[in-house]
Write an enzyme that holds these catalytic residues in place. Structure first.
Site, PDB file in Angstrom:
ATOM      1  N   GLU A  34       7.485   1.247 -10.638  1.00  0.00           N
ATOM      2  CA  GLU A  34       6.316   2.405 -10.521  1.00  0.00           C
ATOM      3  C   GLU A  34       6.750   3.633 -10.983  1.00  0.00           C
ATOM      4  OE1 GLU A  34       5.413   3.295  -6.210  1.00  0.00           O
ATOM      5  OE2 GLU A  34       3.254   3.143  -7.007  1.00  0.00           O
ATOM      6  N   LYS A  81       1.737  11.088  11.115  1.00  0.00           N
ATOM      7  CA  LYS A  81       2.683  12.105  10.539  1.00  0.00           C
ATOM      8  C   LYS A  81       2.561  12.003   9.210  1.00  0.00           C
ATOM      9  CE  LYS A  81       6.487  11.065   8.956  1.00  0.00           C
ATOM     10  NZ  LYS A  81       6.307  12.283   7.718  1.00  0.00           N
ATOM     11  N   CYS A 131      -0.922   5.468  -6.591  1.00  0.00           N
ATOM     12  CA  CYS A 131      -0.667   3.747  -6.364  1.00  0.00           C
ATOM     13  C   CYS A 131      -1.196   2.912  -7.295  1.00  0.00           C
ATOM     14  CB  CYS A 131      -0.642   3.614  -4.888  1.00  0.00           C
ATOM     15  SG  CYS A 131      -2.162   3.693  -4.279  1.00  0.00           S
ATOM     16  N   GLU A 166      -0.077  -0.214   2.988  1.00  0.00           N
ATOM     17  CA  GLU A 166      -0.566   0.225   1.444  1.00  0.00           C
ATOM     18  C   GLU A 166       0.733   0.798   0.889  1.00  0.00           C
ATOM     19  OE1 GLU A 166      -3.609  -0.031   0.783  1.00  0.00           O
ATOM     20  OE2 GLU A 166      -4.686  -0.608   2.541  1.00  0.00           O
TER      21      GLU A 166
HETATM   22  P1  NAP Z   1       7.644   7.288   0.918  1.00  0.00           P
HETATM   23  O1  NAP Z   1       9.121   7.773   0.598  1.00  0.00           O
HETATM   24  O2  NAP Z   1       7.617   5.899   1.481  1.00  0.00           O
HETATM   25  O3  NAP Z   1       7.075   8.053   2.420  1.00  0.00           O
HETATM   26  C1  NAP Z   1       5.823   7.813   2.653  1.00  0.00           C
HETATM   27  C2  NAP Z   1       5.650   8.327   4.324  1.00  0.00           C
HETATM   28  O4  NAP Z   1       6.679   7.650   5.106  1.00  0.00           O
HETATM   29  C3  NAP Z   1       6.032   9.963   4.326  1.00  0.00           C
HETATM   30  O5  NAP Z   1       5.301  10.338   5.440  1.00  0.00           O
HETATM   31  C4  NAP Z   1       7.680   9.761   4.683  1.00  0.00           C
HETATM   32  O6  NAP Z   1       8.137  11.055   5.308  1.00  0.00           O
HETATM   33  C5  NAP Z   1       7.577   8.372   5.524  1.00  0.00           C
HETATM   34  N1  NAP Z   1       8.811   7.804   5.955  1.00  0.00           N
HETATM   35  C6  NAP Z   1      10.010   7.927   4.900  1.00  0.00           C
HETATM   36  N2  NAP Z   1      11.009   7.118   5.230  1.00  0.00           N
HETATM   37  C7  NAP Z   1      10.493   6.731   6.701  1.00  0.00           C
HETATM   38  C8  NAP Z   1      11.257   6.109   7.673  1.00  0.00           C
HETATM   39  N3  NAP Z   1      12.367   5.329   7.439  1.00  0.00           N
HETATM   40  N4  NAP Z   1      10.447   5.821   8.872  1.00  0.00           N
HETATM   41  C9  NAP Z   1       9.378   6.439   9.014  1.00  0.00           C
HETATM   42  N5  NAP Z   1       8.540   7.069   8.170  1.00  0.00           N
HETATM   43  C10 NAP Z   1       9.322   7.376   6.741  1.00  0.00           C
HETATM   44  O7  NAP Z   1       6.482   7.394  -0.101  1.00  0.00           O
HETATM   45  P2  NAP Z   1       6.187   8.637  -1.046  1.00  0.00           P
HETATM   46  O8  NAP Z   1       7.083   8.974  -1.982  1.00  0.00           O
HETATM   47  O9  NAP Z   1       5.621   9.731   0.428  1.00  0.00           O
HETATM   48  O10 NAP Z   1       4.731   8.176  -1.457  1.00  0.00           O
HETATM   49  C11 NAP Z   1       4.587   7.555  -2.780  1.00  0.00           C
HETATM   50  C12 NAP Z   1       4.499   5.945  -2.474  1.00  0.00           C
HETATM   51  O11 NAP Z   1       3.238   5.597  -1.717  1.00  0.00           O
HETATM   52  C13 NAP Z   1       4.340   5.219  -3.786  1.00  0.00           C
HETATM   53  O12 NAP Z   1       5.169   4.115  -3.812  1.00  0.00           O
HETATM   54  C14 NAP Z   1       2.863   5.012  -3.865  1.00  0.00           C
HETATM   55  O13 NAP Z   1       2.500   3.974  -4.668  1.00  0.00           O
HETATM   56  C15 NAP Z   1       2.613   4.617  -2.244  1.00  0.00           C
HETATM   57  N6  NAP Z   1       1.022   4.960  -2.170  1.00  0.00           N
HETATM   58  C16 NAP Z   1       0.392   3.654  -1.703  1.00  0.00           C
HETATM   59  C17 NAP Z   1      -0.812   3.798  -1.617  1.00  0.00           C
HETATM   60  C18 NAP Z   1      -1.759   2.497  -1.367  1.00  0.00           C
HETATM   61  O14 NAP Z   1      -2.827   2.599  -0.694  1.00  0.00           O
HETATM   62  N7  NAP Z   1      -1.230   1.360  -1.518  1.00  0.00           N
HETATM   63  C19 NAP Z   1      -1.404   4.921  -1.610  1.00  0.00           C
HETATM   64  C20 NAP Z   1      -0.909   6.480  -1.857  1.00  0.00           C
HETATM   65  C21 NAP Z   1       0.691   6.009  -2.364  1.00  0.00           C
HETATM   66  P3  NAP Z   1       8.849  11.889   4.812  1.00  0.00           P
HETATM   67  O15 NAP Z   1       7.737  12.998   3.808  1.00  0.00           O
HETATM   68  O16 NAP Z   1       9.612  12.883   5.878  1.00  0.00           O
HETATM   69  O17 NAP Z   1       9.948  11.612   3.929  1.00  0.00           O
END
Ligand code: NAP
Length: 495
Positions: free
Chosen positions: A392, A185, A295, A261
């Site tokens: 962040e 997803k 990230c 991650e």
């Molecule tokens: P996010 O809000 O946590 O969303 C990530 C994914 O999770 C999206 O597909 C989102 O879907 C889904 N999601 C959100 N709430 C959910 C729930 N309750 N149940 C299941 N899935 C859910 O993060 P983001 O804003 O997209 O990404 C930015 C974050 O990712 C930053 O904190 C960044 O540091 C982190 N990141 C980490 C890495 C690493 O390798 N450590 C790499 C890249 C990014 P929707 O789009 O539908 O909300």
């Protein structure tokens, strides 16, 4: 703004339905969700909005396909990954344009992501045929120890919007190589790159059901039943720490094998003996890659007080010279932020720091006009209580603070609940090792501003998560070790 012929062609070339069991189908409720170009605010596509019924069908397809995919010859699994690699490589330009349209980063950066993403397919096509167990003599000399590596089973993958392709291939590559199947997803802001990838995997000859892609507006609602379903054996998530924590809780239901991650708060340390120009170039890369929406993005710069002013001046000159604009146009080095919520967050963090005494060397403001642009920003003399040193930022903002001793630098770097990556710039190897060993992060960039590499273990410690993606470590996340105690072999010779 009217789309160019190329833009229309790449968007219209993507199938916007759900990809389940090798079939493209509309969402069972018939609903769709819009995909926006963050550089213009215009809707560029509508993709299927999956229901719980669709998610269940995707898991059923992944479960059914696992029974056969796990037994496909490793060489055949490898060949499919390699064919997908060749197709992606040949289509880099159109995939990059598509990514820029849905995510905003400049096309040159999208191309770099496609290459990085694709390297995971190449790397794991090579690993698929090197999954080894071991055979040893029991320490008593009687009997033998045999271990087998077997695929964990059907997996659930959830990916973020900031690297729409790479965050998928980092999971799909090793999973497929290991013999696992999956439901993927992608983020709702950037589903098109993942759907394009599904088309490529289909073309590469991947059997139906091995990879299933569902797009949805209510991620929590449709993913929770999957994560808690006993047929799923592995959950891998890339995204924010708060969502990761919730998914770890859900994964406890079936005691899933989990990889997380999560978010970061990377410190960038510049010691007084650093090669200053090398440090400034490293800072530019570590801060401005992906417009700061990474990230691994350097979140805070801790610079020795004797060189802080010079470093800040040089970095501000470089960052202030970057051209901001639509990623599809040549020469633009910084695109928009993903949406207005993210832009407001960045703006609020800068205002908080300035309110507490930080100096704006360049930028520091929202850019007017269509799209979610924010001026690339350098702040100096940032006080310790500024929020952006703790949170962040996820935007093009470089806050600079100072330190006066190695111990202070290490203490400041570790003063966070995150632990993804740190950057260390020094020409003294002894100091480098002292600092590297003391830093509480899963990765270190030593005299370089980028760590991402398909052949290396990417991942964090503390609240940045657990598990590793890339390198030989990455495939272990998709393998279980089975131990066979063998009543076999010759008796030991008595002493
Ligand atoms: P996010 O809000 O946590 O969303 C990530 C994914 O999770 C999206 O597909 C989102 O879907 C889904 N999601 C959100 N709430 C959910 C729930 N309750 N149940 C299941 N899935 C859910 O993060 P983001 O804003 O997209 O990404 C930015 C974050 O990712 C930053 O904190 C960044 O540091 C982190 N990141 C980490 C890495 C690493 O390798 N450590 C790499 C890249 C990014 P929707 O789009 O539908 O909300």
């Amino acid at each position: 703004m009217a789309a160019t012929a190329d833009e229309t062609r790449v968007v219209e070339g993507v199938k916007t339905q759900l990809f389940i069991g090798g079939q493209w189908r509309d969402a069972s409720g018939g609903a769709t969700l819009p995909v926006e170009d963050p550089a213009t605010g215009e809707i560029i596509a509508e993709v299927a909005d999956a229901t719980n019924e669709d998610a269940g069908a995707a898991l059923a397809a992944a479960t059914e396909a696992f029974a056969t995919w796990r037994n496909v010859a490793p060489r055949d699994r490898a060949d499919i990954l390699r064919r997908a690699y060749d197709l992606i490589h040949a289509r880099t330009d159109e995939l990059a344009l598509l990514m820029t349209l849905e995510m905003g980063k400049p096309v040159s950066e999208s191309k770099a992501e496609i290459t990085y993403a694709n390297n995971f397919f190449r790397w794991y096509s090579e690993e698929a045929v090197r999954i080894n167990g071991r055979f040893t003599v029991n320490e008593t000399g009687k009997g033998r120890v045999l271990t087998l590596k077997q695929p964990v089973g059907p997996c659930v993958f959830i990916t973020p919007w900031n690297f729409p392709l790479a965050m998928g291939t980092r999971k799909i590559g090793p999973a497929l190589a290991a013999g696992c199947t999956c439901v993927v997803k992608p983020a709702k802001q950037t589903p098109l790159s993942m759907l394009a990838l599904a088309q490529i995997l289909e073309e590469a000859g991947l059997p139906g059901g091995v990879v299933n892609v569902i797009t949805a507006s209510s991620s929590g609602k449709i993913m929770q039943p999957l994560i808690e379903d006993p047929r799923v054996r592995k959950m891998s998530f890339t995204g924010s720490t708060p969502v990761g924590k919730e998914l770890i809780r859900q994964s406890a239901e079936q005691v899933l094998k989990v990889s997380m991650e999560l978010g970061g708060n990377a410190p960038f340390l510049v010691f007084e003996d650093a090669d200053l120009d090398q440090a400034v170039d490293g800072a530019l890369l570590a801060k401005m890659r992906n417009g700061g929406e990474a990230c691994t993005s350097a979140n805070r710069f801790h610079v020795h007080e004797s060189i802080a002013q010079e470093f800040a001046g040089k970095l501000a000159a470089k960052i202030g010279a970057l051209k901001v604009g639509r990623g599809t146009e040549d020469g633009n080095a910084v695109g928009p932020l993903i949406d207005d919520t993210q832009r407001q967050k960045v703006s609020g963090l800068v205002d908080d720091a300035v309110g507490k005494g930080a100096k704006v060397l360049t930028g520091g403001k929202v850019l007017d006009g269509a799209g979610y642009f924010y001026a690339p920003t350098v702040l100096s003399e940032v006080p310790d209580d500024a929020e952006l040193l703790k949170e962040e930022i996820f935007g093009p903002v470089a806050p600079i603070t100072t330190f006066s001793s190695d111990e202070e630098a290490i203490a400041k770097a570790n003063d966070t609940e995150y632990g993804l990556v740190s950057y260390v710039f020094t020409t003294d190897v002894n100091r480098a090792f002292k600092v590297i060993e003391a830093l509480e992060t899963g990765m270190i960039g030593f005299n370089q501003g980028m760590v991402s590499n398909a052949g290396a273990p990417f991942g964090g410690v503390k609240q940045s998560g657990f598990g590793r993606e890339g390198g030989p470590e990455g495939i272990e996340e998709y393998l279980e070790t089975k131990y066979v105690a063998m009543n076999a072999g010759t008796e030991p010779t008595p002493l």
